[in-house]
Design a protein around this motif. Structure first.
Motif, short mmCIF file in Angstrom:
data_model
loop_
_atom_site.label_atom_id
_atom_site.label_comp_id
_atom_site.label_asym_id
_atom_site.label_seq_id
_atom_site.Cartn_x
_atom_site.Cartn_y
_atom_site.Cartn_z
N LEU A 103 0.82 -1.22 0.00
CA LEU A 103 0.00 0.00 0.00
C LEU A 103 0.85 1.26 0.00
O LEU A 103 0.55 2.25 -0.69
CB LEU A 103 -0.91 0.02 1.23
CG LEU A 103 -2.12 -0.91 1.19
CD1 LEU A 103 -2.84 -0.90 2.53
CD2 LEU A 103 -3.08 -0.50 0.08
N LYS A 104 1.94 1.21 0.75
CA LYS A 104 2.79 2.41 0.86
C LYS A 104 3.37 2.81 -0.49
O LYS A 104 3.52 3.99 -0.79
CB LYS A 104 3.91 2.16 1.86
CG LYS A 104 3.51 2.52 3.27
CD LYS A 104 4.68 2.54 4.22
CE LYS A 104 4.20 2.94 5.61
NZ LYS A 104 4.88 2.18 6.66
N ALA A 105 3.69 1.81 -1.33
CA ALA A 105 4.27 2.13 -2.64
C ALA A 105 3.28 2.97 -3.45
O ALA A 105 3.66 3.93 -4.13
CB ALA A 105 4.61 0.84 -3.39
N VAL A 106 2.00 2.62 -3.36
CA VAL A 106 0.98 3.36 -4.10
C VAL A 106 0.78 4.75 -3.50
O VAL A 106 0.74 5.76 -4.22
CB VAL A 106 -0.35 2.56 -4.10
CG1 VAL A 106 -1.50 3.41 -4.59
CG2 VAL A 106 -0.20 1.31 -4.94
N ALA A 166 -10.18 -12.59 7.42
CA ALA A 166 -10.31 -11.55 6.40
C ALA A 166 -10.65 -10.21 7.06
O ALA A 166 -10.02 -9.19 6.76
CB ALA A 166 -11.40 -11.94 5.39
N GLN A 167 -11.59 -10.23 7.98
CA GLN A 167 -11.99 -8.99 8.67
C GLN A 167 -10.78 -8.34 9.36
O GLN A 167 -10.61 -7.12 9.29
CB GLN A 167 -13.12 -9.30 9.68
CG GLN A 167 -13.39 -8.22 10.71
CD GLN A 167 -13.82 -6.88 10.13
OE1 GLN A 167 -14.34 -6.81 9.01
NE2 GLN A 167 -13.58 -5.79 10.86
N ASP A 168 -9.95 -9.15 10.00
CA ASP A 168 -8.79 -8.60 10.72
C ASP A 168 -7.89 -7.81 9.77
O ASP A 168 -7.42 -6.72 10.10
CB ASP A 168 -7.97 -9.72 11.37
CG ASP A 168 -8.69 -10.32 12.56
OD1 ASP A 168 -9.68 -9.73 13.03
OD2 ASP A 168 -8.26 -11.41 13.01
N ILE A 169 -7.67 -8.36 8.58
CA ILE A 169 -6.77 -7.66 7.64
C ILE A 169 -7.49 -6.45 7.02
O ILE A 169 -6.88 -5.40 6.84
CB ILE A 169 -6.25 -8.63 6.55
CG1 ILE A 169 -5.49 -9.79 7.20
CG2 ILE A 169 -5.36 -7.89 5.56
CD1 ILE A 169 -4.29 -9.39 8.06
N HIS A 170 -8.76 -6.60 6.73
CA HIS A 170 -9.51 -5.44 6.19
C HIS A 170 -9.48 -4.29 7.20
O HIS A 170 -9.29 -3.13 6.83
CB HIS A 170 -10.96 -5.84 5.88
CG HIS A 170 -11.10 -6.61 4.60
ND1 HIS A 170 -11.97 -6.26 3.60
CD2 HIS A 170 -10.45 -7.71 4.16
CE1 HIS A 170 -11.87 -7.12 2.59
NE2 HIS A 170 -10.95 -8.03 2.91
N GLN A 171 -9.65 -4.64 8.46
CA GLN A 171 -9.65 -3.60 9.50
C GLN A 171 -8.25 -2.97 9.61
O GLN A 171 -8.12 -1.75 9.75
CB GLN A 171 -10.04 -4.22 10.83
CG GLN A 171 -10.27 -3.22 11.92
CD GLN A 171 -10.66 -3.91 13.21
OE1 GLN A 171 -10.04 -4.88 13.63
NE2 GLN A 171 -11.71 -3.42 13.83
N PHE A 172 -7.24 -3.82 9.49
CA PHE A 172 -5.86 -3.31 9.52
C PHE A 172 -5.64 -2.31 8.38
O PHE A 172 -5.06 -1.23 8.56
CB PHE A 172 -4.88 -4.49 9.41
CG PHE A 172 -3.47 -4.08 9.09
CD1 PHE A 172 -2.66 -3.52 10.08
CD2 PHE A 172 -2.98 -4.22 7.80
CE1 PHE A 172 -1.36 -3.12 9.78
CE2 PHE A 172 -1.68 -3.82 7.50
CZ PHE A 172 -0.88 -3.26 8.49
N ILE A 185 -5.18 3.44 6.64
CA ILE A 185 -5.58 4.58 5.81
C ILE A 185 -6.13 5.69 6.71
O ILE A 185 -5.84 6.88 6.52
CB ILE A 185 -6.63 4.14 4.75
CG1 ILE A 185 -6.02 3.10 3.81
CG2 ILE A 185 -7.15 5.33 3.96
CD1 ILE A 185 -7.01 2.39 2.91
N ALA A 186 -6.88 5.29 7.74
CA ALA A 186 -7.48 6.28 8.65
C ALA A 186 -6.42 7.10 9.37
O ALA A 186 -6.64 8.26 9.71
CB ALA A 186 -8.39 5.59 9.66
N SER A 187 -5.25 6.49 9.58
CA SER A 187 -4.20 7.24 10.28
C SER A 187 -3.74 8.42 9.41
O SER A 187 -3.13 9.37 9.90
CB SER A 187 -3.03 6.33 10.64
OG SER A 187 -2.36 5.93 9.45
#
Ligand code: PEP
Length: 252
Positions: free
Chosen positions: A148-151, A184-190, A195-197
């Motif tokens: 994600l950081k690369a994007v 799946a939920q754990d990673i989606h929340q992560f 992003i929220a940060s």
């Protein structure tokens, strides 16, 4: 309410005749969108023209599975964002694990493809996810963070306002092994928290899909999780009845 999306990834399957039959069955049986739900199929390049003809004016959108990071020029075999626009694509998958692993696409290349898609007004479906080895080594979050950081480094956090993320654990793709709804939920929340940060509003609005052996019989239990906003569907998107059932699960 967040937008929901079920997108089929046909990969390198199909032919003119099979695609026509599949699309006809989808058009006749797809639940009416609404409840902020959208449906799409991502077809191989040569079929985009016929997919466009078949789906224009229906409730199903379409897209591609790959895109060049370059705008135009001497790039034999590549397909540009403008070309995808010529065929009415709304979405394009970038960074699918098969592209990363089999075709050497690094996170930097994926970020450039994502940027090329957005420059042309296409919505990138950005795939992220860990291999089994990475999960077993407890570095799933690190891997996804790097992808994600690369994007974000190239296009800025605000670019996520016009993108979709698909969490696709590599060990679950085409294997019949699905992440449990809680995994799946754990990673989606992560992902959403990360992003929220940087931007709470974008984190709240972005659609995060789950992909990896989603089938008609497990779609609902995944889609009810609070941070799962739909699915990227491989094998099951090739069977009209199954894809329709999965799309119905997101709507309800
Ligand atoms: C995919 O290719 O993106 C995928 C999720 O495949 P499958 O549903 O077949 O696991």
């Amino acid at each position: 309410m967040r937008n929901k999306l079920v997108a089929g990834n046909w990969k390198m399957h199909g032919n003119l005749k099979e695609n026509a039959a599949l699309l006809e069955a989808l058009i006749s049986n797809m639940p009416k969108p609404g409840n902020n739900a959208d449906y799409a199929v991502c077809a191989p390049f040569p079929y985009l023209a016929s997919v466009q003809v078949a789906l224009q004016g229906t409730c199903i959108n379409w897209g591609a599975q790959n895109i060049s990071q370059y705008e135009k020029g001497a790039y034999t075999g590549e397909v540009s964002a403008d070309m995808l626009n010529d065929f009415g694509c709304r979405y394009v998958i970038v960074g699918h694990s098969e592209r990363r692993m089999l075709f050497g696409e690094t996170s930097q290349i994926v970020a450039e493809k994502y940027a090329a898609a957005q420059r042309a007004g296409l919505i990138p479906i950005l795939c992220v996810g860990e291999t089994l080895e990475q999960r077993d080594s407890d570095i799933t979050e690190q891997v996804i963070d790097e992808q994600l950081k690369a994007v974000i480094a190239l296009t800025g956090i605000e670019s996520l306002a016009k993108a979709v993320i698909a969490y696709e654990p590599v060990w679950a793709i085409g294997t019949g092994k699905t992440a449990t709804p809680q995994q799946a939920q754990d990673i989606h929340q992560f992902i959403r928290k990360g992003i929220a940060s940087q931007d709470k509003g974008i984190a709240e609005r972005i659609s995060i899909l789950y992909g990896g052996s989603v089938k008609a019989n497990n779609a609902m239990e995944l889609f009810v999780m609070p941070d799962i906003d739909g699915g990227l569907i491989g094998g099951a998107s090739l069977v009209a009845e199954d894809f329709v059932a999965i799309c119905s699960a997101i709507k309800s």
